[in-house]
Each structure stands twice: as C-alpha cells, then as structure tokens.
Scaffold this motif. Structure first.
Motif, PDB file in Angstrom:
ATOM      1  N   TYR A 219       0.826  -1.208   0.000  1.00 55.06           N
ATOM      2  CA  TYR A 219       0.000   0.000   0.000  1.00 55.06           C
ATOM      3  C   TYR A 219       0.867   1.267   0.000  1.00 55.06           C
ATOM      4  O   TYR A 219       0.433   2.311  -0.523  1.00 55.06           O
ATOM      5  CB  TYR A 219      -0.939  -0.011   1.202  1.00 55.06           C
ATOM      6  CG  TYR A 219      -2.127  -0.914   1.006  1.00 55.06           C
ATOM      7  CD1 TYR A 219      -3.285  -0.441   0.385  1.00 55.06           C
ATOM      8  CD2 TYR A 219      -2.097  -2.243   1.417  1.00 55.06           C
ATOM      9  CE1 TYR A 219      -4.388  -1.280   0.195  1.00 55.06           C
ATOM     10  CE2 TYR A 219      -3.193  -3.087   1.224  1.00 55.06           C
ATOM     11  CZ  TYR A 219      -4.326  -2.596   0.616  1.00 55.06           C
ATOM     12  OH  TYR A 219      -5.408  -3.422   0.421  1.00 55.06           O
ATOM     13  N   ARG A 220       2.039   1.169   0.569  1.00 57.68           N
ATOM     14  CA  ARG A 220       2.950   2.324   0.503  1.00 57.68           C
ATOM     15  C   ARG A 220       3.385   2.581  -0.933  1.00 57.68           C
ATOM     16  O   ARG A 220       3.402   3.736  -1.400  1.00 57.68           O
ATOM     17  CB  ARG A 220       4.162   2.058   1.388  1.00 57.68           C
ATOM     18  CG  ARG A 220       5.226   3.159   1.344  1.00 57.68           C
ATOM     19  CD  ARG A 220       6.414   2.809   2.208  1.00 57.68           C
ATOM     20  NE  ARG A 220       6.986   1.520   1.831  1.00 57.68           N
ATOM     21  CZ  ARG A 220       7.821   1.346   0.801  1.00 57.68           C
ATOM     22  NH1 ARG A 220       8.171   2.376   0.032  1.00 57.68           N
ATOM     23  NH2 ARG A 220       8.311   0.146   0.541  1.00 57.68           N
TER      24      ARG A 220
ATOM     25  N   GLU B  40       2.624   5.880  -3.235  1.00 57.04           N
ATOM     26  CA  GLU B  40       3.705   6.641  -3.871  1.00 57.04           C
ATOM     27  C   GLU B  40       3.464   6.788  -5.368  1.00 57.04           C
ATOM     28  O   GLU B  40       3.711   7.864  -5.941  1.00 57.04           O
ATOM     29  CB  GLU B  40       5.043   5.950  -3.617  1.00 57.04           C
ATOM     30  CG  GLU B  40       5.500   6.032  -2.159  1.00 57.04           C
ATOM     31  CD  GLU B  40       6.772   5.244  -1.913  1.00 57.04           C
ATOM     32  OE1 GLU B  40       7.228   4.554  -2.866  1.00 57.04           O
ATOM     33  OE2 GLU B  40       7.303   5.311  -0.793  1.00 57.04           O
ATOM     34  N   GLU B  41       2.975   5.728  -6.014  1.00 57.10           N
ATOM     35  CA  GLU B  41       2.691   5.818  -7.447  1.00 57.10           C
ATOM     36  C   GLU B  41       1.577   6.810  -7.740  1.00 57.10           C
ATOM     37  O   GLU B  41       1.635   7.563  -8.732  1.00 57.10           O
ATOM     38  CB  GLU B  41       2.329   4.437  -7.985  1.00 57.10           C
ATOM     39  CG  GLU B  41       3.493   3.451  -7.980  1.00 57.10           C
ATOM     40  CD  GLU B  41       3.076   2.069  -8.446  1.00 57.10           C
ATOM     41  OE1 GLU B  41       1.859   1.866  -8.676  1.00 57.10           O
ATOM     42  OE2 GLU B  41       3.953   1.198  -8.574  1.00 57.10           O
ATOM     43  N   LEU B  42       0.540   6.816  -6.882  1.00 58.72           N
ATOM     44  CA  LEU B  42      -0.551   7.768  -7.094  1.00 58.72           C
ATOM     45  C   LEU B  42      -0.095   9.206  -6.856  1.00 58.72           C
ATOM     46  O   LEU B  42      -0.541  10.133  -7.551  1.00 58.72           O
ATOM     47  CB  LEU B  42      -1.724   7.432  -6.167  1.00 58.72           C
ATOM     48  CG  LEU B  42      -2.502   6.156  -6.496  1.00 58.72           C
ATOM     49  CD1 LEU B  42      -3.551   5.886  -5.430  1.00 58.72           C
ATOM     50  CD2 LEU B  42      -3.172   6.274  -7.864  1.00 58.72           C
TER      51      LEU B  42
ATOM     52  N   ILE C 170      -7.828  12.351  -7.177  1.00 54.96           N
ATOM     53  CA  ILE C 170      -7.811  12.814  -5.775  1.00 54.96           C
ATOM     54  C   ILE C 170      -8.598  11.878  -4.854  1.00 54.96           C
ATOM     55  O   ILE C 170      -8.109  11.522  -3.771  1.00 54.96           O
ATOM     56  CB  ILE C 170      -8.331  14.269  -5.686  1.00 54.96           C
ATOM     57  CG1 ILE C 170      -7.297  15.235  -6.276  1.00 54.96           C
ATOM     58  CG2 ILE C 170      -8.620  14.646  -4.235  1.00 54.96           C
ATOM     59  CD1 ILE C 170      -7.730  16.685  -6.282  1.00 54.96           C
ATOM     60  N   PRO C 171      -9.823  11.436  -5.215  1.00 52.56           N
ATOM     61  CA  PRO C 171     -10.498  10.454  -4.337  1.00 52.56           C
ATOM     62  C   PRO C 171      -9.723   9.157  -4.182  1.00 52.56           C
ATOM     63  O   PRO C 171      -9.694   8.570  -3.100  1.00 52.56           O
ATOM     64  CB  PRO C 171     -11.848  10.228  -5.032  1.00 52.56           C
ATOM     65  CG  PRO C 171     -12.068  11.459  -5.840  1.00 52.56           C
ATOM     66  CD  PRO C 171     -10.713  11.874  -6.306  1.00 52.56           C
TER      67      PRO C 171
ATOM     68  N   SER D  93      -6.437   5.614  -0.863  1.00 51.46           N
ATOM     69  CA  SER D  93      -5.161   4.907  -0.698  1.00 51.46           C
ATOM     70  C   SER D  93      -4.437   5.363   0.561  1.00 51.46           C
ATOM     71  O   SER D  93      -3.795   4.560   1.250  1.00 51.46           O
ATOM     72  CB  SER D  93      -4.284   5.144  -1.926  1.00 51.46           C
ATOM     73  OG  SER D  93      -3.051   4.496  -1.787  1.00 51.46           O
ATOM     74  N   GLN D  94      -4.554   6.659   0.895  1.00 53.95           N
ATOM     75  CA  GLN D  94      -3.937   7.168   2.118  1.00 53.95           C
ATOM     76  C   GLN D  94      -4.569   6.546   3.349  1.00 53.95           C
ATOM     77  O   GLN D  94      -3.868   6.181   4.306  1.00 53.95           O
ATOM     78  CB  GLN D  94      -4.084   8.698   2.150  1.00 53.95           C
ATOM     79  CG  GLN D  94      -3.473   9.349   3.374  1.00 53.95           C
ATOM     80  CD  GLN D  94      -1.957   9.258   3.388  1.00 53.95           C
ATOM     81  OE1 GLN D  94      -1.326   9.274   2.334  1.00 53.95           O
ATOM     82  NE2 GLN D  94      -1.373   9.152   4.567  1.00 53.95           N
TER      83      GLN D  94
END
Length: 396
Positions: free
Chosen positions: A293-294, A298-300, A310-311, A316-317
C-alpha cells in the motif's frame, strides 16, 4: 288455540274478542288464528305485505323454545295487521322462552358491512405475515453483497501483495527492513533448527539406551538362572546377575532423566518457539501489506492530481494508514515476545542441561545415590516396570 299450545301446567282464558275472531275465521274457511304476543307483533310489523292480497309466508327458525313459526299476512280490513301461525310448543314446559327472529334487511346489510370491516384486519395480517419474507430476502441480499464486497477487497489486497513480493524478488521494489529485529528473528530460526537436531539426537539416544537396558535385564535373568543350574559356577554367575540387575535399575533411572529432558526441550521448541515464529509470520505478512500500500500511494502521488485521482489518493492514504498501524503494532509485539523468549529459553535450558549432565555422570560413575538425588532435585518420578496404575488393593 293459544300461543302456548296444550302444554301442561298452563291455563287458557277465553276472551270475547278472541271468540269473535274465531267465528270470523271459521266463516272464511281459514286456519285457526292466534294473536301474537307484543314482541312477535312488533317484529311482524317490519315485514312488508304485498298489496295484491296474496299471502306471503316467511319461514323462520326459532330458538330452543319454538320449532317452526310462519308469519302470514292476510287481506283483512286492516292490511298492516299480521297474524302468526305457530306449531305446538315442544320445549320445556317450565321455562318457555321467546322465539329468536332473524334481523331485517337493514340489519343484514349492517352485518355484511361488519363482516367486511372484520375481513380488513385479516388482509392486513396477511400482509404483515408476508412482511418477514421480504425482510428475509433483504437480509440475504445484504449478506450476499457484504460477501461480494469482502471478496473484492481480498482480491485487490492479494493482487497488491503478490505484486510487491514479485517486485522484491526481482529487485525492482523497495522493502521496509528493521535490521535489529530481522537479526533477532534469524537467530531465533537458527536456534530452533539446532534445538530440533538436539531433540532428534536425544530421542535416538533414549531409544538406543532403552534397548541396552532391556538387554541388561535379560542378561541378569539368564545369569541368575545359570547360577542355580550350575553349582560349580554359582558365585560367578551370581555376581554377574547382580551387576546386570543393578545396571538395569540405574539405566531405568537415567532413562527417566533423559525422557524428562526430551519433554522439556520439545515443549520449548515446538510450543514456545513455534508460537513466537507464528507471531513473526504475521509480522512479515503485515510488512508486505504495508509496503504494497505504501508503493501504491507513492505511485498515485507521482501521477497527476485531478477530480478522478484525488479520491483515489485519499482512499489509498486511508488504507496505507490502517496497514501502517497494524504493522507497527505487530513489530512491537514481536520484539517483546523475542525478549521474553530469550529469557525463558536460558532459564529452561540451564536446568535441563544441569539435569542431563548430572544424571549421565552419576550413571557412568556407578553412583546410584547421586543418580537418585538428581531425580529428587528435579522432582522426577519413575514408574515401576509394568505398573501403569495402583492395584485394587492399594486403592482400598
């Protein structure tokens, strides 16, 4: 004839008007009439009379006091006056009751409306009974949707973790490493492998020594038998028989100490250390999910930011934060378990190694007293050969 008929116990009184009515009816060849009681006349007044003078007869079923009652309207001078023709009373002669008349058309319509009103709640009850079926269908649908959503989340997580593992093996992805914790985990795994080898050799020694003890027991029996059957070698055979029996007894004591040593090491290796390694495995899985998930976050973040991305970045955050908290929690738990395991391992192995050394030294030194003291020191109880439990005499 009166309305009571010829029932016993009742007296019929004649009246001039009644006699005149009887005479009028006899001249017109009609049936013998009787004047109805006040209640019957009021009820008969509600029944319509035809204007053409034809007789209209209504059959009515009475209560328990009247068998049959017919209401007849004749074309007399007063058309609104009714005559009741009744059969003989056949009920109880002591407690006659008034007849039960059916209601009029208006009353019948009111009964029909009441029946419709009553049928309304029944229909409502039917709808209420069909309600749980709809609720059950809704619950089943919700359960199916929840399972589908869980399957979707599991598929996405599995895909991300698999991609992370492959990227790490191919050297393309980054990996979160705690050098101190990783070294402790590697030492623990190496310790388990060595202890498993020690456990295997100890079991092999116990198995082989058990065979030696059984052989010594058989030798002692043979020497004792030969000492009896060979008078010229009675003492020599006797000495060897006593020696083998003593060795057999000491060997069983040593076997008890070895088996206790094996049981303690087995508990340490296959339970205590294994439980810690299970926690380590959970920690490693959490680390892979955290890195997956990290990397996704980072890719996003490296991509463009618009109304569509943005959503996704926010979602993902959130997922990254959840897996980060789980990873930190498991890492702390593994560190604590490794610390306690190391302390417990030292304590257990100190006692077991001391037991093994003292027992083996006392056996091969022939010090039976010291060997017995070793067993008492570690609270080891030996079972007599062939005695699995107390006899029925000892239980009494």
């Amino acid at each position: 004839m009166s309305a009571a008929g010829e029932a016993p116990g009742l007296t019929v009184h004649s009246h001039p008007a009644t006699a005149e009515m009887h005479a009028r009816d006899s001249e017109s060849d009609s049936e013998e009439p009787v004047m109805a009681e006040a209640q019957a006349r009021d009820s008969a007044a509600e029944i319509p009379v035809t204007s053409n003078g034809e007789d209209m007869k209504h059959m009515m079923t009475g209560g328990p006091t009247l068998k049959e009652t017919r209401i007849v309207s004749s074309s007399y001078g007063n058309p609104s006056e009714g005559i009741i023709e009744a059969e003989t009373y056949r009920g109880s002669s002591f407690f006659p009751k008034s007849p039960v008349l059916f209601p009029s058309n208006a009353a019948a319509s009111r009964l029909a409306e009441h029946a419709q009103d009553v049928s309304g709640p029944a229909g409502g009850l039917k709808n209420a009974q069909s309600g749980p079926v709809v609720i059950t269908d809704e619950i089943s649908k919700n359960i199916a949707l929840e399972k589908l959503e869980q399957m979707k989340k599991w598929s996405i997580s599995t895909y991300k973790c698999t991609r992370q593992v492959l990227s790490e093996k191919l050297g393309r992805g980054s990996k979160t490493v705690d050098l101190e914790l990783e070294s402790q985990i590697e030492i623990l795994r190496e310790t388990k492998r060595k202890y498993e080898n020690l456990l295997r050799l100890a079991r092999q020694m116990a198995s082989q020594f058990y065979q030696v003890v059984q052989t010594q027991r058989q030798l002692g029996d043979v020497f004792g038998e030969l000492s009896v059957k060979s008078p010229e070698l009675h003492e020599e055979f006797g000495y060897n028989a006593e020696t083998q029996k003593l060795l057999c007894k000491n060997g069983e004591t040593l076997l008890g100490a070895i088996n206790f040593f094996i049981a303690s090491v087995n508990t340490l290796v296959n339970k205590t250390i294994e439980d810690t390694l299970i926690a380590v495995k959970q920690y490693e899985n959490a680390r892979i999910e955290y890195d997956a998930y990290r990397t996704d976050l980072e890719e996003l973040n490296l991509g463009p930011r618009d109304a569509v991305t943005i959503p996704k970045i926010e979602q993902s955050q959130q997922q990254f934060q959840i897996h980060k908290e789980r990873f930190d929690k498991l890492r702390t738990s593994v560190s604590i378990k490794l610390k306690f395991l190391d302390e417990n391992k030292i304590k257990v192995m100190h006692n077991q190694l001391l037991l093994f050394h003292n027992a083996v030294s006392a056996y091969f030194a022939g010090n039976q007293h010291q060997l017995e003291q070793v067993l008492k020191q570690f609270h080891i109880k030996l079972k007599a050969p062939g005695s699995d439990g107390p006899s029925w005499l000892e239980e009494q």
